[in-house]
Structures are given as structure tokens and as C-alpha cells.
Write a protein that holds these residues in place. Structure first.
Motif, PDB file in Angstrom:
ATOM      1  N   ASN A 120     -23.261 -26.594   1.189  1.00 33.72           N
ATOM      2  CA  ASN A 120     -22.432 -26.814   0.328  1.00 33.72           C
ATOM      3  C   ASN A 120     -22.187 -24.767   0.471  1.00 33.72           C
ATOM      4  O   ASN A 120     -23.385 -24.305  -0.435  1.00 33.72           O
ATOM      5  CB  ASN A 120     -22.438 -27.065  -0.801  1.00 33.72           C
ATOM      6  CG  ASN A 120     -22.437 -28.537  -1.246  1.00 33.72           C
ATOM      7  OD1 ASN A 120     -21.335 -28.825  -0.415  1.00 33.72           O
ATOM      8  ND2 ASN A 120     -23.988 -28.963  -1.455  1.00 33.72           N
ATOM      9  N   THR A 121     -21.536 -23.776   0.334  1.00 32.64           N
ATOM     10  CA  THR A 121     -21.496 -22.898   0.412  1.00 32.64           C
ATOM     11  C   THR A 121     -20.634 -21.896  -0.598  1.00 32.64           C
ATOM     12  O   THR A 121     -19.435 -22.795  -1.223  1.00 32.64           O
ATOM     13  CB  THR A 121     -21.796 -22.127   1.768  1.00 32.64           C
ATOM     14  OG1 THR A 121     -20.140 -22.379   2.207  1.00 32.64           O
ATOM     15  CG2 THR A 121     -22.547 -22.736   2.852  1.00 32.64           C
ATOM     16  N   ASN A 151     -19.684 -28.881   4.033  1.00 36.39           N
ATOM     17  CA  ASN A 151     -19.441 -28.981   5.230  1.00 36.39           C
ATOM     18  C   ASN A 151     -20.382 -29.862   5.513  1.00 36.39           C
ATOM     19  O   ASN A 151     -21.324 -29.816   5.057  1.00 36.39           O
ATOM     20  CB  ASN A 151     -18.626 -27.884   5.527  1.00 36.39           C
ATOM     21  CG  ASN A 151     -18.186 -28.082   7.609  1.00 36.39           C
ATOM     22  OD1 ASN A 151     -17.739 -28.340   7.712  1.00 36.39           O
ATOM     23  ND2 ASN A 151     -18.215 -26.874   7.697  1.00 36.39           N
ATOM     24  N   THR A 195     -18.840 -22.593   7.219  1.00 38.94           N
ATOM     25  CA  THR A 195     -20.333 -22.581   7.099  1.00 38.94           C
ATOM     26  C   THR A 195     -21.380 -21.474   6.803  1.00 38.94           C
ATOM     27  O   THR A 195     -21.194 -20.794   5.502  1.00 38.94           O
ATOM     28  CB  THR A 195     -20.652 -24.417   6.541  1.00 38.94           C
ATOM     29  OG1 THR A 195     -19.830 -24.659   6.576  1.00 38.94           O
ATOM     30  CG2 THR A 195     -21.960 -23.876   6.313  1.00 38.94           C
TER      31      THR A 195
END
Lengths: 206, 206
Positions: A54-55, A67, A93
């Protein structure tokens, strides 16, 4: 004679189906006691092979963007606890992380097959979220060489990914650990305890 | 006679192992053609049952925080495409969302068993990230009633979760869809196309 052949055929088919859909199930060391938070966390990270990274999205108004990514924390049975990834900036990402390093990586026990019929959200079906900074690893470093070996050992397919996609090694520098493996909320676990834990890889579950 | 009995025993054991580790595998409708983005996205969301829900952390410096959650988008074979969740504020995800609604929900085809031996990061092993706003649904609304039925039909365990944890229905209001199901990058797919798609639930894969 006819029954024997049919039975053997069915057995072979079942084995192939199990292997095909769950190829990695047959060789995971025993799950640790849930009271041992460091052991549990490292077991989950070392024996799994994919999760959700996760970003902060650069193009969706700063929304947290998850993602599906494959990862490795080391060679089989030599895990370090640090997840390494193989990412291309053709994918959001990596692009997000190069602008804002804040990230988390989430892994569930459920795909290992060891949660049985329990729901993925049952607290005893463990899950972990490692929060920190997603960083590009220097291409010329020994760490990148280590990471590539670690990744390719668990994801042989990566060796054949297109060169012009320019895949690079990223790693998560962990700052916080959220581990649920039993009732009663997250287990207290510092990053130091997690990283310094020495794994005991004996015993296998089917 | 001895061989027959052993073979039947092995077969039964295999079937139990498959069921135990992969209970839901045996009844998923045929995967749509990857060119049909709406059908592919809806297939993935409707037939899966857990994913990673990402929110902006209130207590980790605004890092994107991922959490394994179970979900449902409707009764079996009656999916709406909208993921509903059953969350408690004892857990960070619900607390985060009540402060900052920005969220995404990420689902992989891999746990369905239909990716076979392909890597979870192989583009043909589909994955979807739905980005939008994670909202609490009004407890007294018909929508909550619908969502609870949808959730309990796929996660019967939820019916027995502790009342004092005060689980409430949340939903993701979708604003953007990121779908990968083949080579060549994400499939163009609007939220409207996704929500208005009428699912064809014929055909079963093992």
C-alpha cells in the motif's frame, strides 16, 4: 482391476489439482505458539510469498492505493523478515513510492491453507501489516544481489520478466508492526524483537 | 482388497484436504474473457470473499494502512459489485475511515485457485484495486439489512461475533477501478461500466 485403475487415476488427479492450486502447501514448518509474537510474525512473513503493498497514490488524490505484489524476505528457510519486492515504474506502486515513501505491506495466513475452514477475518487466522518506508535499493549493492536471489528463489517466473520494464528491487524499511493471531487485539511487538528473532524451521505441516 | 481400501482411504483424505484448505474452490463460474473488463472485474469481486482494505492511518503518521478483511458484494451469484464490510472500531481500519474516508480495496484472483502455478504477480492472474470512500452505512437502512444478509451468506462465522464489539456495516463508494488481468497494463474501465454490468453466472470450474 478396473476399480484399481480408476482409483489410482482419481488419486493422481486429486494430487495434481492440489499441487496446481496450492503448490506450496506441502512444505511449511509448524506454525508457532500465538503467544510468541515475534516467532508468529516471522513465520507468517517468511513462509508466505505474496501480499498487498500500500502506497499513497500520486494520481488518485492521495488515497491509499493497494496493489497485489509478490515478495521474498530471503531464501527458503532463511528469511530475514524484511520484505523485498521487484517493481517497475510502469506500475503505480513504484511511481507512488518514489514520490512519497510512506507504505505498508499486508499479508494473510489464509492463502497458506493453514486457516482451514476459519474465516480470513477470524483473529486466529493470522495477519500482519508492516508499516514503514518503501525504498528503492541501490542497484549495484550487495543487498540488491541478495534480494534478487531471494525473489527468484520463490518466484522463478520473475527471471523471465521483460527487461525493458526495468524491474528494480525495493524493500520495506519497517517502522511499525500490526499482528493479529489470536483474540484480544494486536500483539505487542517491536521492530527490534521482530528482526532479531531467530527462526526455528523444524517440523512440517501438510 | 487391501489395495482397494487403501486407495479409497487416500482418496477420501485428499478430498478432505482439498475441502479443508480450499473449501470454496469447487463452485466458481467460468472466468470471463479478459477483453471484457467489466465482466472480469465483477467476476473477481463477486466470487472472492476477502481482500485488503487500505485506509489512511490516524496513528502512524498518515501512512497507508492495509488490513485483511472479509467482504461480500451480495448473495452468492447475486453480486452488486459494491463491497460491504463488517467492521469494529476496536480495529484501526474503521477508526481511520471515520476520520479520513479515503480508501482502497484490493482483491487477488490467486486465492480462488484459478491462477494455477502462475505467480500472483503474473498479469494474467487478475487483481483489482477499487479506490474511493469507505463509509459507514446507516444502521437502520434497508441497505444495512441487505449488506448483513450478503455478508452472513458468505461469512456465517460473522453471525457469532461478539455483540459488544459493535460491528457495523461499511461500504466502499467506488471512484476508480484499477484492473489487471492480462499483459499491457490496467484495463480501461469506468465505475459506471463496472456497476451496470449484468453478470452471467453460467458454467463452473473445478
Amino acid at each position: 482391476m478396473g476399480f484399481n485403475k480408476m482409483c489410482m487415476f482419481m488419486l493422481t488427479l486429486m494430487l495434481m489439482l492440489m499441487w496446481g492450486s496450492h503448490g506450496r502447501l506441502l512444505s511449511i514448518p509448524q506454525k508457532p505458539d500465538p503467544d510468541d509474537a515475534a516467532a508468529s510474525a516471522r513465520w507468517l512473513v517468511s513462509h508466505n510469498f505474496w501480499g498487498v503493498l500500500n502506497t499513497i497514490s500520486a494520481d488518485l488524490g492521495g488515497a491509499p492505493f493497494g496493489n497485489v505484489v509478490s515478495y521474498s524476505d530471503g531464501l527458503p528457510n532463511e528469511g530475514t523478515g524484511i520484505p523485498y519486492f521487484y517493481l517497475t515504474t510502469l506500475d503505480p506502486t513504484a511511481r507512488n513510492a518514489l514520490i512519497d515513501e510512506k507504505a505498508s505491506f499486508t499479508v494473510s495466513e489464509y492463502p497458506l491453507g493453514t486457516c482451514g475452514k476459519r474465516d480470513p477475518m477470524n483473529p486466529t487466522c493470522s495477519k500482519i501489516s508492516l508499516t514503514g518506508k518503501l525504498k528503492l535499493v541501490d542497484e549495484k549493492s550487495k543487498e540488491t544481489e541478495f534480494a534478487r536471489n531471494a525473489l527468484f528463489s520463490k518466484h522463478p517466473e520473475m527471471k523471465g520478466w521483460p527487461e525493458d520494464h526495468n524491474f528494480q528491487v525495493f524493500k520495506l524499511e519497517i517502522e511499525n508492526i500490526f499482528l493479529i493471531n489470536w483474540f484480544g487485539g494486536p500483539k505487542p511487538l517491536t521492530v527490534e524483537q521482530y528482526l532479531h528473532h531467530k527462526m526455528n524451521n523444524v517440523g512440517f505441516i501438510l
